[in-house]
Structures are given as structure tokens and as C-alpha cells.
Motif scaffolding. Structure first.
Motif, PDB file in Angstrom:
ATOM      1  N   THR A  79       0.827  -1.207   0.000  1.00  0.00           N
ATOM      2  CA  THR A  79       0.000   0.000   0.000  1.00  0.00           C
ATOM      3  C   THR A  79       0.858   1.252   0.000  1.00  0.00           C
ATOM      4  OG1 THR A  79      -1.650  -1.232   1.269  1.00  0.00           O
ATOM      5  CG2 THR A  79      -1.901   1.159   1.171  1.00  0.00           C
ATOM      6  N   VAL A  80       1.950   1.240   0.745  1.00  0.00           N
ATOM      7  CA  VAL A  80       2.841   2.397   0.792  1.00  0.00           C
ATOM      8  C   VAL A  80       3.424   2.687  -0.585  1.00  0.00           C
ATOM      9  CG1 VAL A  80       5.045   3.231   1.681  1.00  0.00           C
ATOM     10  CG2 VAL A  80       3.404   2.188   3.230  1.00  0.00           C
ATOM     11  N   VAL A  81       3.833   1.638  -1.315  1.00  0.00           N
ATOM     12  CA  VAL A  81       4.373   1.828  -2.667  1.00  0.00           C
ATOM     13  C   VAL A  81       3.345   2.492  -3.563  1.00  0.00           C
ATOM     14  CG1 VAL A  81       5.186   0.634  -4.735  1.00  0.00           C
ATOM     15  CG2 VAL A  81       6.033  -0.038  -2.494  1.00  0.00           C
ATOM     16  N   LEU A  82       2.070   2.120  -3.396  1.00  0.00           N
ATOM     17  CA  LEU A  82       1.013   2.688  -4.219  1.00  0.00           C
ATOM     18  C   LEU A  82       0.755   4.151  -3.878  1.00  0.00           C
ATOM     19  CD1 LEU A  82      -1.219   2.332  -6.310  1.00  0.00           C
ATOM     20  CD2 LEU A  82      -2.722   1.536  -4.473  1.00  0.00           C
ATOM     21  N   LEU A  83       0.740   4.462  -2.584  1.00  0.00           N
ATOM     22  CA  LEU A  83       0.377   5.812  -2.157  1.00  0.00           C
ATOM     23  C   LEU A  83       1.560   6.771  -2.131  1.00  0.00           C
ATOM     24  CD1 LEU A  83      -2.056   4.922   0.768  1.00  0.00           C
ATOM     25  CD2 LEU A  83      -2.627   5.502  -1.604  1.00  0.00           C
ATOM     26  N   VAL A  84       2.749   6.274  -1.781  1.00  0.00           N
ATOM     27  CA  VAL A  84       3.928   7.137  -1.655  1.00  0.00           C
ATOM     28  C   VAL A  84       5.070   6.484  -2.422  1.00  0.00           C
ATOM     29  CG1 VAL A  84       5.397   8.423  -0.066  1.00  0.00           C
ATOM     30  CG2 VAL A  84       3.122   7.712   0.676  1.00  0.00           C
ATOM     31  N   ALA A  85       5.042   6.592  -3.730  1.00  0.00           N
ATOM     32  CA  ALA A  85       6.092   5.982  -4.553  1.00  0.00           C
ATOM     33  C   ALA A  85       7.412   6.713  -4.349  1.00  0.00           C
ATOM     34  CB  ALA A  85       5.699   6.043  -6.027  1.00  0.00           C
ATOM     35  N   PRO A  86       8.506   5.992  -4.089  1.00  0.00           N
ATOM     36  CA  PRO A  86       9.800   6.656  -3.909  1.00  0.00           C
ATOM     37  C   PRO A  86      10.262   7.304  -5.208  1.00  0.00           C
ATOM     38  CG  PRO A  86      10.069   4.275  -4.012  1.00  0.00           C
ATOM     39  CD  PRO A  86       8.602   4.533  -3.945  1.00  0.00           C
ATOM     40  N   PRO A  87      10.963   8.429  -5.124  1.00  0.00           N
ATOM     41  CA  PRO A  87      11.419   9.111  -6.339  1.00  0.00           C
ATOM     42  C   PRO A  87      12.585   8.376  -6.989  1.00  0.00           C
ATOM     43  CG  PRO A  87      12.305  10.209  -4.405  1.00  0.00           C
ATOM     44  CD  PRO A  87      11.375   9.131  -3.897  1.00  0.00           C
ATOM     45  N   ALA A  88      12.929   8.811  -8.196  1.00  0.00           N
ATOM     46  CA  ALA A  88      14.104   8.261  -8.876  1.00  0.00           C
ATOM     47  C   ALA A  88      15.365   8.638  -8.103  1.00  0.00           C
ATOM     48  CB  ALA A  88      14.179   8.795 -10.308  1.00  0.00           C
ATOM     49  N   LEU A  89      16.425   7.851  -8.285  1.00  0.00           N
ATOM     50  CA  LEU A  89      17.686   8.134  -7.609  1.00  0.00           C
ATOM     51  C   LEU A  89      18.226   9.482  -8.051  1.00  0.00           C
ATOM     52  CD1 LEU A  89      19.341   4.613  -7.976  1.00  0.00           C
ATOM     53  CD2 LEU A  89      18.081   5.527  -6.017  1.00  0.00           C
ATOM     54  N   GLY A  90      18.891  10.163  -7.111  1.00  0.00           N
ATOM     55  CA  GLY A  90      19.378  11.509  -7.413  1.00  0.00           C
ATOM     56  C   GLY A  90      20.732  11.801  -6.813  1.00  0.00           C
ATOM     57  N   SER A  91      20.886  13.006  -6.273  1.00  0.00           N
ATOM     58  CA  SER A  91      22.195  13.486  -5.838  1.00  0.00           C
ATOM     59  C   SER A  91      22.774  12.678  -4.678  1.00  0.00           C
ATOM     60  CB  SER A  91      22.100  14.964  -5.436  1.00  0.00           C
ATOM     61  OG  SER A  91      21.215  15.153  -4.345  1.00  0.00           O
ATOM     62  N   PHE A  92      21.938  12.128  -3.815  1.00  0.00           N
ATOM     63  CA  PHE A  92      22.449  11.319  -2.706  1.00  0.00           C
ATOM     64  C   PHE A  92      23.233  10.130  -3.243  1.00  0.00           C
ATOM     65  CE2 PHE A  92      22.154   7.872   0.369  1.00  0.00           C
ATOM     66  CZ  PHE A  92      22.517   8.493   1.551  1.00  0.00           C
ATOM     67  N   THR A  93      22.670   9.473  -4.263  1.00  0.00           N
ATOM     68  CA  THR A  93      23.350   8.339  -4.889  1.00  0.00           C
ATOM     69  C   THR A  93      24.581   8.791  -5.654  1.00  0.00           C
ATOM     70  OG1 THR A  93      21.265   7.136  -5.086  1.00  0.00           O
ATOM     71  CG2 THR A  93      23.075   6.427  -6.513  1.00  0.00           C
ATOM     72  N   ALA A  94      24.444   9.884  -6.407  1.00  0.00           N
ATOM     73  CA  ALA A  94      25.550  10.359  -7.243  1.00  0.00           C
ATOM     74  C   ALA A  94      26.762  10.737  -6.407  1.00  0.00           C
ATOM     75  CB  ALA A  94      25.101  11.556  -8.077  1.00  0.00           C
ATOM     76  N   ALA A  95      26.537  11.287  -5.225  1.00  0.00           N
ATOM     77  CA  ALA A  95      27.652  11.722  -4.379  1.00  0.00           C
ATOM     78  C   ALA A  95      28.413  10.543  -3.780  1.00  0.00           C
ATOM     79  CB  ALA A  95      27.141  12.623  -3.258  1.00  0.00           C
ATOM     80  N   ARG A  96      27.821   9.361  -3.812  1.00  0.00           N
ATOM     81  CA  ARG A  96      28.428   8.214  -3.130  1.00  0.00           C
ATOM     82  C   ARG A  96      28.920   7.109  -4.049  1.00  0.00           C
ATOM     83  NH1 ARG A  96      25.391  11.090  -0.258  1.00  0.00           N
ATOM     84  NH2 ARG A  96      25.606  11.268   2.012  1.00  0.00           N
ATOM     85  N   GLN A  97      28.491   7.101  -5.295  1.00  0.00           N
ATOM     86  CA  GLN A  97      28.938   6.012  -6.152  1.00  0.00           C
ATOM     87  C   GLN A  97      29.121   6.473  -7.592  1.00  0.00           C
ATOM     88  OE1 GLN A  97      25.491   3.276  -5.542  1.00  0.00           O
ATOM     89  NE2 GLN A  97      25.071   3.630  -7.688  1.00  0.00           N
ATOM     90  N   ALA A  98      29.749   7.614  -7.766  1.00  0.00           N
ATOM     91  CA  ALA A  98      30.008   8.097  -9.118  1.00  0.00           C
ATOM     92  C   ALA A  98      31.024   7.208  -9.833  1.00  0.00           C
ATOM     93  CB  ALA A  98      30.510   9.533  -9.077  1.00  0.00           C
ATOM     94  N   LEU A  99      30.810   6.997 -11.112  1.00  0.00           N
ATOM     95  CA  LEU A  99      31.698   6.178 -11.922  1.00  0.00           C
ATOM     96  C   LEU A  99      33.045   6.868 -12.099  1.00  0.00           C
ATOM     97  CD1 LEU A  99      32.043   3.732 -13.879  1.00  0.00           C
ATOM     98  CD2 LEU A  99      31.152   5.216 -15.677  1.00  0.00           C
TER      99      LEU A  99
END
Length: 233
Positions: A79-99
Motif C-alpha cells: 500500500t505504501v508503494v502505491l500511495l507514496v512511490a519513492p522518487p528516482a535516484l538523485g544526488s544522494f546516490t551520485a555523491a556516493r557512487q560516481a563512476l
């Protein structure tokens, strides 16, 4: 969990999968080409759940006892996935695992192609630009303006990147590509999407890792709306 609860979970999960696949929400999880697979999977789950519930409710059905109340808590994550879908990955991910692009070992092909029609710049993907910008021979970028689009990621030790998340299959295998923007960030917030038009600048060492990072010297930085599909393949 009893059979009735299992069927309701199947029904709800199928409905959520279909709802996500019918819109653009699935683009936060998988590549666009996976949409037909999601639609098929959602339809199968939905049909299995409906068929099972109809069989349970039929005169000759099993009519199992109701599930304990605690079992219904298993429906909450769906139900949570339906009502509050998480956003696409962004700056938090980019700052920690940049190629870490190692372009010198695999030099790009000469030239970067003509400018965009009616423009004085060439639109390039961040990875394409990074390969050229870090190559032993950067003559392909001499005197050329490039256009890069992505989201703002704060840089460790100061400054910022224009970033993009690349995926091969889904968000689980995501890898970020970043390019240092040689300018003050000003009031640009993290995850703000921007269009950067600029020229090649010498690479800089990563503040922590020491590996070279591609740099662009901007002529202009323009905030833009995020695209429907924020990932690059």
C-alpha cells in the motif's frame, strides 16, 4: 499467512504493478523497455488473485478461516508503494557512487559530431563528454561548446557536479556519472535539473579519491524541468 490473505496480497500487488506501469512511475525503477513486462506481470498477479478469491467464495470453495489481524500488516508495504512511490535516484546516490571514468585507456573516436541544428553547441551525454574530456587527446573539444543536462550534486570540499544516473536494467544496478561545473552553485539546490552549456576545462583530482574528474567551464547554467525518464541507459 493463510490462503485468503495470500490471495489479497496477490490482488493488491498486481494492482499496484499495473498502476505503476500504466503511468511514468515505473521509470523511477526500470528502463522504459521493461514496461510491457511489468504490465504482463501485473495482469498475471491480478488475475491469479481474482481467480483465487472467486474460488474461495464459491459454494464448493475451501472457505478457510480469516487471517489473524497481524497478517494484514503484510499488505502495508504494498500500500505504501502505491500511495507514496519513492522518487528516482538523485544526488544522494551520485555523491556516493560516481563512476570513475578511465578514458585514457580507451580513447574515444575522433570528433564529436556537428553542432545541434540551429545551435552553436553539441549536446552530449555526460559519459560521452567525460570520455572525451579525460582522454589523452582532447583536441576534439578544442573551440567547441557542449550542452550537458543533469541534476545538481554538491561536491565534497566545495563546488558542484552536473550528474546523471545510468542503469542497464533497473535502479538496483544504477551508476552515477558526474562532471565538475567550474562555477559557483549559487542558489541551485541539490537535485535541481539544469542545462549547462560550456567548454572543456582541464581535469581536477577528486577531493577524496584523487582520480581525475571531467570539468566543464560553463557559459550558461539554466534550470530546467526534470525529464520523465531521469535515467540514461
Amino acid at each position: 499467512m493463510d490462503r485468503l490473505t495470500q490471495l489479497w496480497v496477490l490482488l493488491l500487488l498486481g494492482g499496484v504493478t499495473l498502476a505503476v506501469a500504466l503511468g511514468d512511475a515505473h521509470l523511477a525503477y526500470v528502463r522504459p523497455g521493461f514496461r510491457p513486462l511489468l504490465l504482463g506481470a501485473g495482469a498475471v498477479l491480478l488475475l491469479l488473485g481474482l481467480a483465487g478469491l472467486l474460488r474461495e467464495r464459491s459454494p464448493g470453495g475451501a472457505h478457510g478461516h480469516g487471517a489473524p489481524r497481524v497478517a494484514w500488516l503484510l499488505l502495508l508495504p504494498v500500500t505504501v508503494v502505491l500511495l507514496v512511490a519513492p522518487p528516482a535516484l538523485g544526488s544522494f546516490t551520485a555523491a556516493r557512487q560516481a563512476l570513475q571514468v578511465q578514458a585514457a585507456a580507451q580513447p574515444p573516436a575522433p570528433g564529436i559530431g556537428p553542432d545541434d541544428p540551429g545551435e552553436q553547441h553539441r549536446t552530449m551525454a555526460l559519459l560521452e563528454y567525460s570520455l572525451h574530456a579525460l582522454a589523452a587527446d582532447t583536441s576534439a573539444l578544442d573551440g567547441r561548446l557542449v550542452r550537458l543536462t543533469g541534476f545538481v550534486t554538491p561536491r565534497e570540499g566545495g563546488g558542484w557536479y552536473v550528474s546523471r544516473i545510468g542503469i542497464k536494467c533497473c535502479a538496483a544496478d544504477a551508476v552515477a556519472v558526474t562532471v565538475v561545473v567550474d562555477a559557483e552553485r549559487g542558489d541551485l539546490a541539490a537535485d535541481q535539473w539544469v542545462e549547462v552549456v560550456g567548454s572543456w576545462a582541464p581535469p581536477r583530482p577528486h577531493p577524496a579519491g584523487g582520480h581525475p574528474e571531467a570539468v566543464v567551464a560553463p557559459r550558461s547554467v539554466t534550470p530546467i524541468e526534470a525529464p520523465a525518464n531521469t535515467y540514461q541507459g
